[in-house]
Motif scaffolding. Structure first.
Motif, PDB file in Angstrom:
ATOM      1  N   CYS A 303      31.805  -7.257  16.786  1.00 13.76           N
ATOM      2  CA  CYS A 303      31.662  -6.707  15.061  1.00 13.76           C
ATOM      3  C   CYS A 303      30.554  -7.790  14.483  1.00 13.76           C
ATOM      4  CB  CYS A 303      33.376  -6.726  14.874  1.00 13.76           C
ATOM      5  SG  CYS A 303      33.629  -8.532  13.329  1.00 13.76           S
ATOM      6  N   THR A 309      38.004 -12.902   8.776  1.00 12.00           N
ATOM      7  CA  THR A 309      37.702 -13.957   9.919  1.00 12.00           C
ATOM      8  C   THR A 309      37.321 -15.485   8.908  1.00 12.00           C
ATOM      9  OG1 THR A 309      35.431 -12.799   9.899  1.00 12.00           O
ATOM     10  CG2 THR A 309      37.310 -12.733  11.822  1.00 12.00           C
ATOM     11  N   PHE A 314      34.708 -15.639  17.259  1.00 11.28           N
ATOM     12  CA  PHE A 314      33.987 -14.352  17.784  1.00 11.28           C
ATOM     13  C   PHE A 314      32.649 -14.566  18.196  1.00 11.28           C
ATOM     14  CE2 PHE A 314      33.550 -13.040  14.162  1.00 11.28           C
ATOM     15  CZ  PHE A 314      32.845 -11.422  13.845  1.00 11.28           C
ATOM     16  N   MET A 347      35.825  -9.140  19.666  1.00 13.90           N
ATOM     17  CA  MET A 347      36.076  -8.229  17.855  1.00 13.90           C
ATOM     18  C   MET A 347      36.400  -9.099  17.370  1.00 13.90           C
ATOM     19  SD  MET A 347      34.513  -5.645  18.160  1.00 13.90           S
ATOM     20  CE  MET A 347      35.607  -4.590  17.020  1.00 13.90           C
ATOM     21  N   CYS A 349      38.899  -8.922  14.785  1.00  9.77           N
ATOM     22  CA  CYS A 349      40.539  -9.341  14.139  1.00  9.77           C
ATOM     23  C   CYS A 349      41.098  -7.807  14.580  1.00  9.77           C
ATOM     24  CB  CYS A 349      40.643  -9.710  12.366  1.00  9.77           C
ATOM     25  SG  CYS A 349      40.167  -8.144  11.441  1.00  9.77           S
ATOM     26  N   ASN A 352      39.703  -3.325  13.861  1.00 10.83           N
ATOM     27  CA  ASN A 352      38.897  -2.382  15.126  1.00 10.83           C
ATOM     28  C   ASN A 352      38.781  -3.360  16.329  1.00 10.83           C
ATOM     29  OD1 ASN A 352      38.237  -0.758  13.528  1.00 10.83           O
ATOM     30  ND2 ASN A 352      36.624  -2.149  11.897  1.00 10.83           N
ATOM     31  N   GLY A 353      39.934  -4.150  16.158  1.00 13.57           N
ATOM     32  CA  GLY A 353      39.448  -5.231  17.387  1.00 13.57           C
ATOM     33  C   GLY A 353      40.108  -4.614  18.787  1.00 13.57           C
ATOM     34  N   GLU A 356      38.143  -1.267  19.966  1.00 13.87           N
ATOM     35  CA  GLU A 356      37.178  -1.562  20.285  1.00 13.87           C
ATOM     36  C   GLU A 356      36.646  -1.443  21.782  1.00 13.87           C
ATOM     37  OE1 GLU A 356      33.325  -0.776  20.562  1.00 13.87           O
ATOM     38  OE2 GLU A 356      34.057  -0.655  18.624  1.00 13.87           O
ATOM     39  N   SER A 357      38.442  -2.735  22.209  1.00 15.12           N
ATOM     40  CA  SER A 357      37.751  -3.766  23.077  1.00 15.12           C
ATOM     41  C   SER A 357      38.885  -2.618  23.777  1.00 15.12           C
ATOM     42  CB  SER A 357      39.235  -4.713  22.926  1.00 15.12           C
ATOM     43  OG  SER A 357      38.343  -5.661  22.425  1.00 15.12           O
ATOM     44  N   SER A 365      40.264  -8.935  21.141  1.00 11.75           N
ATOM     45  CA  SER A 365      40.298  -9.503  19.929  1.00 11.75           C
ATOM     46  C   SER A 365      41.100 -10.603  19.245  1.00 11.75           C
ATOM     47  CB  SER A 365      41.786  -7.564  20.061  1.00 11.75           C
ATOM     48  OG  SER A 365      41.567  -8.084  18.082  1.00 11.75           O
ATOM     49  N   ALA A 375      45.487 -13.794  20.923  1.00 15.78           N
ATOM     50  CA  ALA A 375      44.150 -13.011  20.711  1.00 15.78           C
ATOM     51  C   ALA A 375      44.076 -12.017  22.270  1.00 15.78           C
ATOM     52  CB  ALA A 375      42.956 -13.768  21.466  1.00 15.78           C
TER      53      ALA A 375
END
Ligand code: SF4
Length: 417
Positions: A303, A309, A314, A347, A349, A352-353, A356-357, A365, A375
């Motif tokens: 991202c 962040t 990341f 990602m 946070c 969307n982490g 997407e992951s 994430s 995480a």
């Protein structure tokens, strides 16, 4: 009705050409190639750069052959590369005196896998066809393919003037830019016809028509593809430095590639002083990969980061994983067949982490500002672990390595699941 994906992969049929064992056109994948910027007479420097370009992924490398010293160096370069175990086809780039250099240096003519000639400067005007014919005859004798590479900066002025006069006589239906585009297309097609008349088979002819403006490139290649079935080499010439060169080349080539046009590409980037020449190979690979034509290295989705962040953990992790994957690819290609299809997500946070992951083969994430320092890691769409503490980055890297070994290596290592 065609689906989106079938449109992407509907390639224009072209006549395939073998360049030293690398197939261009026909049903072959789109080939990545590049060019050295060393003095070819400097054998050490040229061997080192050809090796670097090839190891970065250039499947064919072009070298300048501009004088006797460089022509004499070509077979030695070929020999040195073979001793290094590098079987990369070399293309000789000839201008003005190619006919003479090829005739005077038969070992050079033999060592090269292809000759590139420019119909705009193949010889002096009154001797032009004779000199062009000499190079084509040399290619026939040595069983070599030829790229007829028109370049708008050295366009055949006799042809351009004739087309301008004809346009004028018809009342000027075409703009000056359109006349120039037509001259580029005709120069390539007429030269190809002449080469065939001399006896060079279509299976040994590749065409290119390089211009420096995006809209010109789209117009010229679209027309060239409509009027011939020759294999086409795409490239925006004098694309420029840094992001401008990358954006201009990508914009122009992607539109043409999306129409199914193009059998090999070169991204011509002006390197920054002291910059890495292999950058153009990486950009070419990434362009073909993001468009879905080929896969060269695993994809790392990351991202962009935002106010959620406050650390760069990341970004650093994403960069490190991408660098490691690219660096390891020359070895991994053999060790882990199919590893280039891997998708990794890094990602920033929870927003969307996790989503997407889950879509990646393996994803993490990382904790954003204010989140608990945990995480979650997802493997094949499922949460398998939550990493905590100061070693989240290195722990995740180890998980990526284990995933690759387990999925692609069949090495018996422990499944990260
Ligand atoms: Fe920002 Fe989080 Fe989206 Fe990354 S995933 S851009 S950190 S909201």
């Amino acid at each position: 009705m065609s689906s989106y994906y079938s449109q992407v992969f509907d390639r224009r049929p072209s006549v395939g050409v073998d360049v030293g064992g690398v197939k261009i056109g026909g049903s072959a994948p789109i080939v990545v190639q590049s060019m050295t910027n060393t003095d070819t007479a400097d054998i050490d420097a040229t061997v080192a750069q050809v090796a670097a370009l090839h190891q970065a992924g250039s499947e064919i490398v072009r070298i300048t052959v501009d004088r006797d010293e460089s022509a004499a160096a070509v077979p030695k370069i070929r020999e040195r590369l073979e001793r290094l175990g590098l079987d990369v086809p070399l293309v000789g780039d000839f201008h003005y005196i190619g006919h003479k250099l090829l005739a005077d240096h038969p070992a050079c003519a033999e060592a090269l896998a292809k000759y590139r000639i420019n119909p705009g400067n193949v010889g002096f005007k009154d001797k032009k066809d004779k000199q062009f014919a000499q190079i084509i005859e040399m290619a026939i004798r040595n069983d070599k393919p030829v790229r007829i590479g028109v370049n708008w900066g050295s366009l055949d002025q006799v042809l351009l003037t004739r087309l301008m006069d004809e346009n004028h006589d018809k009342g000027g239906p075409l703009s000056a830019q359109e006349v120039m585009q037509e001259a580029i297309v005709q120069s390539a097609l007429l030269s190809a016809d002449l080469a065939e008349e001399i006896g060079l088979p279509r299976e040994r002819i590749i065409l290119s028509a390089k211009v420096s403006q995006v809209q010109d490139l789209i117009a010229v290649y679209t027309e060239l593809a409509r009027r011939s079935d020759h294999a086409l080499h795409l490239g925006l010439t004098e694309a420029g430095m840094g992001s401008k060169g990358i954006v201009a080349s990508s914009a122009a080539l992607s539109i043409v590639l999306q129409q199914g046009i193009g059998d090999t590409i070169r991204i011509s980037l002006t390197p920054e002083p002291g910059g890495d020449r292999t950058r153009e190979v990486q950009v070419a690979q990434e362009l073909l990969q993001v468009m879905g034509f080929r896969q060269f290295v695993p994809v790392v989705a990351a991202c962009p980061g935002c106010g959620r962040t406050t650390s760069t953990v990341f970004q650093e992790l994403a960069q490190k994983i991408e660098d490691d994957l690219r660096r390891n690819m020359p070895v991994w290609r053999d060790k882990y067949p199919g590893v280039e299809t891997l998708n990794v997500a890094v990602m920033g946070c929870i927003v969307n982490g996790p989503g997407e992951s889950k879509h990646a083969d393996i994803g993490i994430s990382l904790p954003g500002t204010g989140e608990s320092p945990a995480a979650p890691v997802f493997v094949d769409g499922k949460k398998v672990k939550t990493l905590r503490g100061p070693n989240i980055a290195s722990d995740f890297e180890a998980m990526v390595d284990a995933y690759i070994a387990n999925r692609f290596g069949n090495t018996g290592q422990e499944d990260p699941n």
